[in-house]
Design a protein around this motif. Structure first.
Motif, PDB file in Angstrom:
ATOM      1  N   ALA A  16       0.830  -1.103  -0.325  1.00  0.00           N
ATOM      2  CA  ALA A  16      -0.263  -0.135   0.067  1.00  0.00           C
ATOM      3  C   ALA A  16       1.022   1.041  -0.091  1.00  0.00           C
ATOM      4  N   PRO A  17       0.548   2.637  -0.709  1.00  0.00           N
ATOM      5  CA  PRO A  17       1.127   3.717  -0.107  1.00  0.00           C
ATOM      6  C   PRO A  17       1.402   4.036   1.269  1.00  0.00           C
ATOM      7  N   ALA A  18       3.353   4.761   1.142  1.00  0.00           N
ATOM      8  CA  ALA A  18       3.703   4.758   2.044  1.00  0.00           C
ATOM      9  C   ALA A  18       3.029   5.723   3.084  1.00  0.00           C
ATOM     10  N   TRP A  19       2.388   6.657   2.369  1.00  0.00           N
ATOM     11  CA  TRP A  19       1.846   7.379   3.014  1.00  0.00           C
ATOM     12  C   TRP A  19       0.394   7.183   3.913  1.00  0.00           C
ATOM     13  N   ALA A  20      -0.222   6.144   3.528  1.00  0.00           N
ATOM     14  CA  ALA A  20      -0.742   5.807   3.859  1.00  0.00           C
ATOM     15  C   ALA A  20      -0.438   4.241   5.456  1.00  0.00           C
ATOM     16  N   ARG A  21       0.124   3.920   5.308  1.00  0.00           N
ATOM     17  CA  ARG A  21       0.685   2.812   6.312  1.00  0.00           C
ATOM     18  C   ARG A  21       2.013   3.754   7.492  1.00  0.00           C
ATOM     19  N   LEU A  22       2.157   4.688   6.826  1.00  0.00           N
ATOM     20  CA  LEU A  22       2.759   6.127   8.385  1.00  0.00           C
ATOM     21  C   LEU A  22       1.319   7.016   8.795  1.00  0.00           C
ATOM     22  N   GLY A  23       0.436   7.384   7.441  1.00  0.00           N
ATOM     23  CA  GLY A  23      -0.198   7.720   8.295  1.00  0.00           C
ATOM     24  C   GLY A  23      -1.837   6.981   9.825  1.00  0.00           C
ATOM     25  N   ILE A  24      -1.369   6.118   9.673  1.00  0.00           N
ATOM     26  CA  ILE A  24      -2.525   5.271  10.715  1.00  0.00           C
ATOM     27  C   ILE A  24      -1.593   5.814  12.282  1.00  0.00           C
ATOM     28  N   THR A  25      -0.978   5.802  11.813  1.00  0.00           N
ATOM     29  CA  THR A  25       0.307   6.351  13.265  1.00  0.00           C
ATOM     30  C   THR A  25       0.510   7.769  13.484  1.00  0.00           C
ATOM     31  N   MET A  26      -0.478   8.769  12.765  1.00  0.00           N
ATOM     32  CA  MET A  26      -0.106   9.793  13.481  1.00  0.00           C
ATOM     33  C   MET A  26      -1.196  10.213  14.198  1.00  0.00           C
ATOM     34  N   ALA A  27      -1.390  11.373  15.159  1.00  0.00           N
ATOM     35  CA  ALA A  27      -1.914  12.224  16.255  1.00  0.00           C
ATOM     36  C   ALA A  27      -3.180  12.645  15.730  1.00  0.00           C
ATOM     37  N   ASP A  28      -3.222  12.935  14.730  1.00  0.00           N
ATOM     38  CA  ASP A  28      -4.510  13.799  13.479  1.00  0.00           C
ATOM     39  C   ASP A  28      -5.648  12.812  13.508  1.00  0.00           C
ATOM     40  N   GLU A  38      -7.498   4.448   3.248  1.00  0.00           N
ATOM     41  CA  GLU A  38      -6.400   3.787   1.862  1.00  0.00           C
ATOM     42  C   GLU A  38      -6.030   2.626   2.091  1.00  0.00           C
ATOM     43  N   LEU A  39      -5.808   2.227   3.165  1.00  0.00           N
ATOM     44  CA  LEU A  39      -5.206   1.060   3.793  1.00  0.00           C
ATOM     45  C   LEU A  39      -6.246   0.436   3.228  1.00  0.00           C
ATOM     46  N   ALA A  40      -7.467  -0.060   3.346  1.00  0.00           N
ATOM     47  CA  ALA A  40      -8.569  -0.889   3.300  1.00  0.00           C
ATOM     48  C   ALA A  40      -9.215  -1.168   2.066  1.00  0.00           C
ATOM     49  N   LEU A  41      -9.011   0.213   1.399  1.00  0.00           N
ATOM     50  CA  LEU A  41      -8.602   0.431  -0.643  1.00  0.00           C
ATOM     51  C   LEU A  41      -7.438  -0.693  -1.074  1.00  0.00           C
ATOM     52  N   ALA A  42      -6.416  -0.294  -0.427  1.00  0.00           N
ATOM     53  CA  ALA A  42      -5.748  -1.073  -1.348  1.00  0.00           C
ATOM     54  C   ALA A  42      -5.589  -2.642  -0.975  1.00  0.00           C
ATOM     55  N   ILE A  43      -6.143  -2.848  -0.005  1.00  0.00           N
ATOM     56  CA  ILE A  43      -6.348  -4.946   0.793  1.00  0.00           C
ATOM     57  C   ILE A  43      -7.403  -5.169  -0.601  1.00  0.00           C
ATOM     58  N   VAL A  44      -8.886  -3.960  -0.616  1.00  0.00           N
ATOM     59  CA  VAL A  44      -9.973  -4.866  -1.383  1.00  0.00           C
ATOM     60  C   VAL A  44      -9.245  -5.080  -2.512  1.00  0.00           C
ATOM     61  N   GLU A  45      -8.722  -4.115  -3.721  1.00  0.00           N
ATOM     62  CA  GLU A  45      -8.059  -4.092  -4.778  1.00  0.00           C
ATOM     63  C   GLU A  45      -7.115  -5.264  -4.843  1.00  0.00           C
ATOM     64  N   ARG A  46      -6.663  -5.469  -3.907  1.00  0.00           N
ATOM     65  CA  ARG A  46      -5.594  -7.014  -4.113  1.00  0.00           C
ATOM     66  C   ARG A  46      -6.427  -8.287  -3.604  1.00  0.00           C
ATOM     67  N   LEU A  47      -7.808  -8.226  -2.931  1.00  0.00           N
ATOM     68  CA  LEU A  47      -8.786  -9.042  -2.908  1.00  0.00           C
ATOM     69  C   LEU A  47      -9.425  -9.451  -4.253  1.00  0.00           C
ATOM     70  N   ASP A  48      -9.897  -8.386  -4.783  1.00  0.00           N
ATOM     71  CA  ASP A  48     -10.452  -8.261  -5.943  1.00  0.00           C
ATOM     72  C   ASP A  48      -9.763  -8.603  -8.045  1.00  0.00           C
ATOM     73  N   GLN A  49      -8.424  -8.348  -7.291  1.00  0.00           N
ATOM     74  CA  GLN A  49      -7.662  -9.090  -8.249  1.00  0.00           C
ATOM     75  C   GLN A  49      -6.384  -9.871  -7.847  1.00  0.00           C
TER      76      GLN A  49
END
Length: 63
Positions: A16-28, A38-49
């Motif tokens: 998945a995009p690096a910003w999304a992997r890093l983003g889940i650790t942000m305080a905001d 974005e992570l969920a979208l990446a997983i779903v796209e992979r499962l569909d293909q």
């Protein structure tokens, strides 16, 4: 629904995009939510293909 292979889900997360992997650790909280979506979208796209199954009896053709 069939249960996905955990190693396949892990690979989906790691690709998945690096910003999304890093983003889940942000305080905001908004950034965490966007990153989680974005992570969920990446997983779903992979499962569909699902990956192509490699057949060792086939001769690879150079392109």
């Amino acid at each position: 629904m069939q249960t996905p292979d955990p190693s396949y889900v892990a690979h989906s997360i790691l690709t998945a995009p690096a910003w999304a992997r890093l983003g889940i650790t942000m305080a905001d909280p908004r950034m965490r939510e966007r990153a989680a979506e974005e992570l969920a979208l990446a997983i779903v796209e992979r499962l569909d293909q699902p990956p192509a199954i490699y057949d060792a009896s086939q001769i690879p053709l150079p392109l």
